[in-house]
Design a protein around this motif. Structure first.
Motif, PDB file in Angstrom:
ATOM      1  N   SER A 179      49.421  49.194  36.999  1.00 38.80           N
ATOM      2  CA  SER A 179      48.351  48.276  37.406  1.00 38.80           C
ATOM      3  C   SER A 179      47.056  49.051  37.608  1.00 38.80           C
ATOM      4  N   ALA A 180      45.947  48.414  37.291  1.00 37.50           N
ATOM      5  CA  ALA A 180      44.644  49.034  37.500  1.00 37.50           C
ATOM      6  C   ALA A 180      44.347  49.130  38.989  1.00 37.50           C
ATOM      7  N   THR A 181      43.434  49.999  39.355  1.00 34.57           N
ATOM      8  CA  THR A 181      43.100  50.235  40.754  1.00 34.57           C
ATOM      9  C   THR A 181      42.139  49.173  41.270  1.00 34.57           C
ATOM     10  N   ASN A 182      42.513  48.518  42.363  1.00 30.98           N
ATOM     11  CA  ASN A 182      41.664  47.519  43.004  1.00 30.98           C
ATOM     12  C   ASN A 182      40.691  48.228  43.943  1.00 30.98           C
ATOM     13  N   LEU A 183      39.398  48.024  43.728  1.00 36.59           N
ATOM     14  CA  LEU A 183      38.381  48.691  44.546  1.00 36.59           C
ATOM     15  C   LEU A 183      37.903  47.853  45.718  1.00 36.59           C
ATOM     16  N   VAL A 184      38.370  46.615  45.829  1.00 40.55           N
ATOM     17  CA  VAL A 184      37.865  45.675  46.835  1.00 40.55           C
ATOM     18  C   VAL A 184      38.906  45.479  47.935  1.00 40.55           C
ATOM     19  N   SER A 185      38.429  45.318  49.159  1.00 41.71           N
ATOM     20  CA  SER A 185      39.327  45.123  50.298  1.00 41.71           C
ATOM     21  C   SER A 185      39.944  43.733  50.273  1.00 41.71           C
ATOM     22  N   ASP A 186      40.868  43.509  51.169  1.00 40.40           N
ATOM     23  CA  ASP A 186      41.607  42.243  51.182  1.00 40.40           C
ATOM     24  C   ASP A 186      40.730  41.038  51.496  1.00 40.40           C
TER      25      ASP A 186
END
Length: 313
Positions: A179-186
């Motif tokens: 999976s690609a890296t998520n840069l945004v918080s929840d």
């Protein structure tokens, strides 16, 4: 003698009568022959052309494994068009690797392939990465996709992950499952300090600075951070970076219509930003950005609304 002759004659008459009666009984018991009913006329075979008329366009385009023969041309608009003479990006390069190979979406207009071949080493140099990971481009003949995108239809869009290429060639299973890296918080309003790095700014900036690039779509939280840290006096490239829901784990790069594609509809002028670069307005509040809420709220968007907004991004 006469008596014997009469006896034999009598027996013959009796036997003849018995046979005749037996024949009549057998004939009476034989069922009448009924003429067979004619078979129904065979249904005409469904032709390929007739079958195609009943299938959604996304299934027809998705079923094509190879591009059409002929000159490469982008036809229509980014979220409503197709691609003639598509070119395949090799799945491995010195500074790139293509992900999700099973989708067969590593096709595009030759200008898109040239862009990636040129951008990959530039991005590697600007970030210090080994290279880039390329996500969806277009199908061999463009057109609507069965899932994942409204655009990517004319061979001028590409997703590039917020993840450095590893120093080895990824296997087929790895390319399907990583999976690609998520840069945004929840909360979808801020960046995740565990994944966001200065290299991501250089990555986005390098893409937006390329002259053939029309737009770079990122998550709104990412655009907000870019506006906070970058010099507002030199933001001609910043005007190309547009907030759009999703895009928290990749950038979506869109190229301008090529000169060889007269039927390619150009992207509209940036809203509220002068074509030559909009100064601080590239980070102002004139940008049109949809709600950054949950997946469920995004799914409620109608396709028509998305198309109209996409025309302004």
């Amino acid at each position: 003698m006469f008596a014997r002759t009469m006896t034999l004659f009598a027996l013959f008459v009796v036997a003849s009568g018995a046979i005749t009666a037996a024949d009549r009984i057998a004939f009476a018991e034989t069922p009448a022959t009924v003429a067979p009913s004619p078979l129904p006329a065979p249904k005409p075979a469904t032709t390929e052309a007739a079958r195609e008329k009943t299938l959604p366009a996304k299934e027809l385009f998705g079923a094509k494994q190879l591009p059409s023969i002929g000159k490469a041309v982008a036809i229509g608009y980014y979220p409503r068009g197709c691609l003639a003479g598509g070119v395949e990006l090799p799945v491995n390069g010195s500074t790139w690797q293509v992900m999700r190979l099973s989708r067969n979406r590593n096709w595009g207009h030759p200008e898109l392939v040239k862009f990636l071949e040129r951008f990959a080493p530039l991005a590697a140099k600007a970030t210090g990465w080994k290279g880039i990971l390329v996500g969806d481009m277009a199908q061999p003949r463009g057109g609507p996709l069965a899932f994942g995108h409204l655009s990517h239809q004319i061979g001028l869009d590409v997703d590039i992950w917020f993840m450095p290429m590893p120093d080895r060639v990824l296997g087929k299973d790895e390319r399907e499952n990583i999976s690609a890296t998520n840069l945004v918080s929840d909360d979808w309003k801020h960046l995740n300090p565990q994944t966001w790095t200065p290299q991501h700014i250089a990555f986005i900036k390098t893409a937006a600075q390329q002259p053939e690039v029309e737009r770079v779509l990122v998550n709104a939280a990412i655009k907000k951070e870019l506006c906070r840290v970058e010099d507002k006096a030199h933001d001609s490239w910043m005007a190309k970076v547009r907030p759009w829901y999703g895009h928290h784990d990749h950038i979506h790069v869109r190229l301008k219509c090529p000169a060889d594609s007269p039927n390619c509809r150009a992207q509209g002028e940036l809203p509220g930003v002068a074509a030559a670069g909009g100064g601080v307005r590239a980070c102002g509040h004139s940008e049109h950005r949809p709600h950054q809420g949950s997946n469920r709220s995004r799914e409620r968007w109608k396709a028509g609304d998305a198309l109209r907004l996409a025309a302004r991004l």
